[in-house]
Scaffold this motif. Structure first.
Motif, PDB file in Angstrom:
ATOM      1  N   PHE A   5       6.440 -11.187 -32.597  1.00  0.00           N
ATOM      2  CA  PHE A   5       7.121 -10.234 -33.684  1.00  0.00           C
ATOM      3  C   PHE A   5       8.514 -11.009 -34.143  1.00  0.00           C
ATOM      4  O   PHE A   5       9.384 -10.177 -34.664  1.00  0.00           O
ATOM      5  CB  PHE A   5       7.549  -9.086 -32.750  1.00  0.00           C
ATOM      6  N   MET A   6       8.831 -12.403 -33.685  1.00  0.00           N
ATOM      7  CA  MET A   6      10.005 -12.914 -34.050  1.00  0.00           C
ATOM      8  C   MET A   6       9.840 -14.341 -34.480  1.00  0.00           C
ATOM      9  O   MET A   6       8.975 -15.081 -34.041  1.00  0.00           O
ATOM     10  CB  MET A   6      10.991 -12.697 -32.827  1.00  0.00           C
ATOM     11  N   PRO A   7      10.762 -14.694 -35.361  1.00  0.00           N
ATOM     12  CA  PRO A   7      10.499 -16.353 -35.781  1.00  0.00           C
ATOM     13  C   PRO A   7      11.175 -17.277 -34.639  1.00  0.00           C
ATOM     14  O   PRO A   7      12.273 -17.635 -34.886  1.00  0.00           O
ATOM     15  CB  PRO A   7      11.222 -16.311 -37.086  1.00  0.00           C
ATOM     16  N   HIS A   8      10.612 -17.755 -33.686  1.00  0.00           N
ATOM     17  CA  HIS A   8      11.233 -18.300 -32.370  1.00  0.00           C
ATOM     18  C   HIS A   8      10.462 -19.609 -32.389  1.00  0.00           C
ATOM     19  O   HIS A   8      10.983 -20.204 -31.150  1.00  0.00           O
ATOM     20  CB  HIS A   8      11.093 -17.441 -31.263  1.00  0.00           C
ATOM     21  N   LYS A   9      10.079 -20.433 -33.382  1.00  0.00           N
ATOM     22  CA  LYS A   9       9.835 -21.657 -33.037  1.00  0.00           C
ATOM     23  C   LYS A   9      10.728 -22.666 -32.825  1.00  0.00           C
ATOM     24  O   LYS A   9      10.328 -23.900 -32.483  1.00  0.00           O
ATOM     25  CB  LYS A   9       8.718 -22.329 -34.186  1.00  0.00           C
ATOM     26  N   ASP A  10      11.872 -22.382 -33.147  1.00  0.00           N
ATOM     27  CA  ASP A  10      13.001 -23.169 -32.725  1.00  0.00           C
ATOM     28  C   ASP A  10      14.154 -22.542 -31.733  1.00  0.00           C
ATOM     29  O   ASP A  10      15.021 -23.067 -31.629  1.00  0.00           O
ATOM     30  CB  ASP A  10      13.949 -23.612 -33.974  1.00  0.00           C
ATOM     31  N   LEU A  11      13.507 -21.545 -31.155  1.00  0.00           N
ATOM     32  CA  LEU A  11      14.351 -20.950 -29.960  1.00  0.00           C
ATOM     33  C   LEU A  11      14.602 -22.069 -29.048  1.00  0.00           C
ATOM     34  O   LEU A  11      13.545 -22.310 -28.309  1.00  0.00           O
ATOM     35  CB  LEU A  11      13.492 -19.597 -29.572  1.00  0.00           C
ATOM     36  N   ARG A  12      15.991 -21.954 -28.365  1.00  0.00           N
ATOM     37  CA  ARG A  12      16.030 -22.982 -27.530  1.00  0.00           C
ATOM     38  C   ARG A  12      15.531 -22.909 -26.055  1.00  0.00           C
ATOM     39  O   ARG A  12      15.185 -23.447 -25.376  1.00  0.00           O
ATOM     40  CB  ARG A  12      17.834 -22.948 -27.204  1.00  0.00           C
ATOM     41  N   TYR A  13      15.471 -21.386 -25.711  1.00  0.00           N
ATOM     42  CA  TYR A  13      14.915 -21.005 -24.469  1.00  0.00           C
ATOM     43  C   TYR A  13      13.421 -21.147 -24.541  1.00  0.00           C
ATOM     44  O   TYR A  13      12.902 -21.398 -23.461  1.00  0.00           O
ATOM     45  CB  TYR A  13      15.217 -19.370 -24.151  1.00  0.00           C
ATOM     46  N   LEU A  14      12.716 -21.001 -25.586  1.00  0.00           N
ATOM     47  CA  LEU A  14      11.441 -21.192 -25.707  1.00  0.00           C
ATOM     48  C   LEU A  14      10.920 -22.784 -25.169  1.00  0.00           C
ATOM     49  O   LEU A  14      10.203 -22.944 -24.427  1.00  0.00           O
ATOM     50  CB  LEU A  14      10.756 -21.044 -27.060  1.00  0.00           C
ATOM     51  N   TRP A  15      11.746 -23.506 -25.928  1.00  0.00           N
ATOM     52  CA  TRP A  15      11.365 -25.086 -25.476  1.00  0.00           C
ATOM     53  C   TRP A  15      12.074 -25.452 -24.158  1.00  0.00           C
ATOM     54  O   TRP A  15      11.374 -26.405 -23.390  1.00  0.00           O
ATOM     55  CB  TRP A  15      12.134 -25.950 -26.594  1.00  0.00           C
ATOM     56  N   LEU A  16      13.207 -24.893 -23.598  1.00  0.00           N
ATOM     57  CA  LEU A  16      13.439 -25.045 -22.324  1.00  0.00           C
ATOM     58  C   LEU A  16      12.427 -24.608 -21.234  1.00  0.00           C
ATOM     59  O   LEU A  16      12.079 -25.250 -20.359  1.00  0.00           O
ATOM     60  CB  LEU A  16      14.918 -24.309 -22.218  1.00  0.00           C
ATOM     61  N   LEU A  17      11.797 -23.376 -21.577  1.00  0.00           N
ATOM     62  CA  LEU A  17      11.091 -22.782 -20.562  1.00  0.00           C
ATOM     63  C   LEU A  17       9.624 -23.873 -20.636  1.00  0.00           C
ATOM     64  O   LEU A  17       8.969 -23.947 -19.721  1.00  0.00           O
ATOM     65  CB  LEU A  17      10.662 -21.501 -21.120  1.00  0.00           C
ATOM     66  N   VAL A  18       9.318 -24.147 -22.003  1.00  0.00           N
ATOM     67  CA  VAL A  18       8.081 -25.156 -22.037  1.00  0.00           C
ATOM     68  C   VAL A  18       8.299 -26.644 -21.248  1.00  0.00           C
ATOM     69  O   VAL A  18       7.319 -26.743 -20.495  1.00  0.00           O
ATOM     70  CB  VAL A  18       8.024 -25.395 -23.529  1.00  0.00           C
ATOM     71  N   ALA A  19       9.217 -27.001 -21.493  1.00  0.00           N
ATOM     72  CA  ALA A  19       9.636 -28.126 -20.571  1.00  0.00           C
ATOM     73  C   ALA A  19       9.600 -27.777 -18.948  1.00  0.00           C
ATOM     74  O   ALA A  19       9.167 -28.847 -18.305  1.00  0.00           O
ATOM     75  CB  ALA A  19      11.053 -28.655 -21.043  1.00  0.00           C
ATOM     76  N   ILE A  20      10.196 -26.684 -18.715  1.00  0.00           N
ATOM     77  CA  ILE A  20      10.063 -26.412 -17.170  1.00  0.00           C
ATOM     78  C   ILE A  20       8.773 -26.212 -16.789  1.00  0.00           C
ATOM     79  O   ILE A  20       8.368 -26.887 -15.636  1.00  0.00           O
ATOM     80  CB  ILE A  20      11.023 -25.167 -16.968  1.00  0.00           C
ATOM     81  N   ALA A  21       8.075 -25.719 -17.450  1.00  0.00           N
ATOM     82  CA  ALA A  21       6.625 -25.558 -17.194  1.00  0.00           C
ATOM     83  C   ALA A  21       5.791 -26.634 -17.088  1.00  0.00           C
ATOM     84  O   ALA A  21       5.154 -27.094 -16.182  1.00  0.00           O
ATOM     85  CB  ALA A  21       6.026 -24.625 -18.397  1.00  0.00           C
ATOM     86  N   ILE A  22       6.061 -27.652 -18.225  1.00  0.00           N
ATOM     87  CA  ILE A  22       5.017 -29.107 -18.108  1.00  0.00           C
ATOM     88  C   ILE A  22       5.879 -29.609 -16.955  1.00  0.00           C
ATOM     89  O   ILE A  22       4.807 -30.271 -16.347  1.00  0.00           O
ATOM     90  CB  ILE A  22       5.764 -29.790 -19.424  1.00  0.00           C
ATOM     91  N   GLN A  23       7.153 -29.634 -16.620  1.00  0.00           N
ATOM     92  CA  GLN A  23       7.533 -30.407 -15.374  1.00  0.00           C
ATOM     93  C   GLN A  23       6.834 -29.926 -13.893  1.00  0.00           C
ATOM     94  O   GLN A  23       6.724 -30.580 -13.080  1.00  0.00           O
ATOM     95  CB  GLN A  23       9.191 -30.489 -15.114  1.00  0.00           C
ATOM     96  N   CYS A  24       6.747 -28.614 -13.913  1.00  0.00           N
ATOM     97  CA  CYS A  24       6.187 -28.027 -12.938  1.00  0.00           C
ATOM     98  C   CYS A  24       4.867 -28.563 -12.604  1.00  0.00           C
ATOM     99  O   CYS A  24       4.233 -28.886 -11.503  1.00  0.00           O
ATOM    100  CB  CYS A  24       6.029 -26.496 -13.050  1.00  0.00           C
ATOM    101  N   GLY A  25       4.110 -28.604 -13.732  1.00  0.00           N
ATOM    102  CA  GLY A  25       2.740 -29.573 -13.780  1.00  0.00           C
ATOM    103  C   GLY A  25       2.868 -30.862 -13.371  1.00  0.00           C
ATOM    104  O   GLY A  25       1.828 -31.303 -12.538  1.00  0.00           O
ATOM    105  N   ARG A  26       3.674 -31.471 -13.718  1.00  0.00           N
ATOM    106  CA  ARG A  26       4.046 -32.860 -13.465  1.00  0.00           C
ATOM    107  C   ARG A  26       4.197 -33.089 -11.712  1.00  0.00           C
ATOM    108  O   ARG A  26       3.532 -34.045 -11.242  1.00  0.00           O
ATOM    109  CB  ARG A  26       5.009 -33.508 -14.065  1.00  0.00           C
ATOM    110  N   LEU A  27       5.075 -32.231 -11.245  1.00  0.00           N
ATOM    111  CA  LEU A  27       5.466 -32.281  -9.807  1.00  0.00           C
ATOM    112  C   LEU A  27       4.349 -31.876  -9.186  1.00  0.00           C
ATOM    113  O   LEU A  27       3.830 -32.493  -7.914  1.00  0.00           O
ATOM    114  CB  LEU A  27       6.601 -31.585  -9.671  1.00  0.00           C
ATOM    115  N   ALA A  28       3.318 -30.747  -9.504  1.00  0.00           N
ATOM    116  CA  ALA A  28       2.253 -30.484  -8.733  1.00  0.00           C
ATOM    117  C   ALA A  28       1.209 -31.902  -8.643  1.00  0.00           C
ATOM    118  O   ALA A  28       0.467 -32.001  -7.645  1.00  0.00           O
ATOM    119  CB  ALA A  28       1.620 -29.330  -9.481  1.00  0.00           C
ATOM    120  N   ARG A  29       1.021 -32.345  -9.874  1.00  0.00           N
ATOM    121  CA  ARG A  29       0.006 -33.639  -9.963  1.00  0.00           C
ATOM    122  C   ARG A  29       0.576 -34.415  -9.039  1.00  0.00           C
ATOM    123  O   ARG A  29      -0.264 -35.332  -8.333  1.00  0.00           O
ATOM    124  CB  ARG A  29       0.001 -34.038 -11.303  1.00  0.00           C
ATOM    125  N   ALA A  30       1.922 -34.929  -8.969  1.00  0.00           N
ATOM    126  CA  ALA A  30       2.464 -35.917  -8.297  1.00  0.00           C
ATOM    127  C   ALA A  30       2.264 -35.497  -6.566  1.00  0.00           C
ATOM    128  O   ALA A  30       1.963 -36.458  -5.820  1.00  0.00           O
ATOM    129  CB  ALA A  30       4.179 -36.253  -8.592  1.00  0.00           C
TER     130      ALA A  30
END
Length: 437
Positions: free
Chosen positions: A407-432
């Motif tokens: 419902f919003m134009p958020h493809k450049d929302l800072r919190y979206l990409w910050l959260l994406v990076a945190i999620a990716i890093q969670c997976g990397r730590l789990a894999r490690a």
């Protein structure tokens, strides 16, 4: 060893020094996580300075990250050794640049690419700096604390009828049926501010119900205060995203014998809360069934129709980043319902990505988000309880925000990409951790 080989050997950085460098790099990263949501506070801090607070934080963040990358030590490498998430994000940005080269309005596209780069660069820094669950916890607490402060400001402004920190036109002029809407500690429009608050709320809720015992009273307090503030903000998209996130939390208990009672209690609580909801919020949801009560809904449908038409005109590379608002005001769409005379963004993040980046760009955008969700889910299944709880909280928050992004134009929302990076890093730590015998 010969004198020549000694001279050519790289200078090793002691582990203690590398750890100190990483701890120092966490400072601007935490400041970024806090002041992104409290940007009105940041704007007041930098009002008398020749450079903005965001620029100062980004300079410190990028500088400290560069030092880590240049450090000749294994500690400077990212956790897990998997760079798929970073590559997907980088590929999406590269495609956005290519789409810009094919666009009609290059100036608008360049402005947009600068905003997107500012949103993406801290995300890449997260993948370098945050290499332990402890540092992930600090980052989550920073976002939650920012949400608590913003929620408190929303409640205070509701009680006093004044603006405390917000000064921008977008934050101070929004309203519905004559009732002003608060943006809390942000200078963004109240809906965007509410969606950043949504992230903080779902992080606190997911962490609390994942079994985190330490500080659970604080998390419960943030959840209560934030929920009240979200209701006062009357942001439909954020409330829908919050409901989706709470639904996912509820589903995590589906194997428990008391799950049916939990569902029943949730339904009863929702119905019981209806008489206490602000009339403005009820009116905004009621308007969904009667567009005459909220003319902006006609405009939202028009956004979708124009976006679909533009995809048909340029399906591969789109119309170019930041170009939709300028197509929106062209004569071709002049008589569409709710269409206004000044540029507006397409209020659907996914259709917006397809319209401006084309189908290829949209697939890269979707792949980055999907990979982040899978990474958070992988972390939630980790054998390490602290990492599993963090993965649960981050996955719920990301999923809820992705629902709100419809419902919003958020493809450049800072919190979206910050959260994406945190999620990716969670997976990397789990894999490690899985590789550790």
């Amino acid at each position: 060893m010969s004198s020549r080989s000694i001279a050519e050997a790289p200078l090793a950085v002691p582990p203690a020094t590398a750890a100190t460098m990483r701890a120092v790099a966490m400072v601007p990263l935490l400041a970024y996580a806090v002041l992104t949501q409290l940007d009105a506070v940041a704007n007041r801090i930098s009002a008398g300075l020749p450079i903005g607070t965001t620029e100062l934080i980004l300079a410190a963040l990028l500088g400290s990250t560069a030092l880590l990358l240049l450090s000749p030590t294994p500690a400077a490498s990212a956790s897990g050794g998997n760079h798929t998430g970073a590559r997907l994000i980088a590929a999406m940005f590269c495609w956005a640049v290519f789409s810009w080269t094919m666009s009609r309005h290059a100036d608008a596209g360049l402005d947009y690419l600068q905003k997107l780069a500012i949103a993406l660069l801290p995300a890449f820094c997260v993948l370098v700096i945050v290499n332990t669950p402890a540092r992930l916890r600090w980052l989550l607490w920073a976002i939650i604390a920012a949400g608590a402060v913003s929620a408190a400001i929303v409640v205070a402004e509701w009680r006093t009828g004044t603006r405390i920190v917000s000064t921008s036109i977008a934050a101070t002029t929004a309203g519905f049926e004559g009732v002003a809407r608060s943006a809390g500690g942000s200078d963004q429009n109240p809906t965007t501010a509410a969606q950043m608050l949504l992230v903080s709320l779902l992080l606190a809720s997911g962490w609390l119900f994942s079994g985190k015992r330490l500080w659970r009273v604080v998390l419960a307090g943030v959840m209560a205060l934030g929920t009240f503030a979200l209701v006062l903000a009357s942001a439909r998209s954020a409330i829908i995203g919050y409901a989706a996130g709470l639904g996912l939390i509820g589903l995590s208990f589906r194997h428990k014998p008391y799950f049916p009672l939990l569902v029943l209690a949730g339904i009863v609580a929702a119905i019981g809360a209806l008489p206490f909801l602000p009339p403005t919020l009820i009116a905004r949801f009621t308007a969904i069934g009667d567009f005459g009560l909220d003319p902006t809904l006609y405009r939202r449908i028009t956004y979708l129709r124009i976006g679909a038409d533009l995809i048909g005109q340029s399906p591969i590379w789109g119309v170019g980043p930041g170009n939709f608002p300028l197509y929106y005001v062209t004569d071709a769409y002049r008589w569409m319902p709710g269409r206004e005379v000044y540029p507006r963004e397409l209020h659907n993040t996914y259709l917006d990505a397809a319209t401006e980046y084309g189908i290829v760009g949209f697939l890269l955008f979707a792949a980055a988000l999907g990979y982040a969700l899978l990474s958070a889910w992988r972390a939630a299944q980790s054998a390490s309880p602290p990492l599993a709880r963090i993965g649960m909280a981050v996955g719920v928050a990301l999923a809820g925000l992705m629902v709100a992004c419809f419902f919003m134009p958020h493809k450049d929302l800072r919190y979206l990409w910050l959260l994406v990076a945190i999620a990716i890093q969670c997976g990397r730590l789990a894999r490690a951790q899985e590789r550790i015998p």
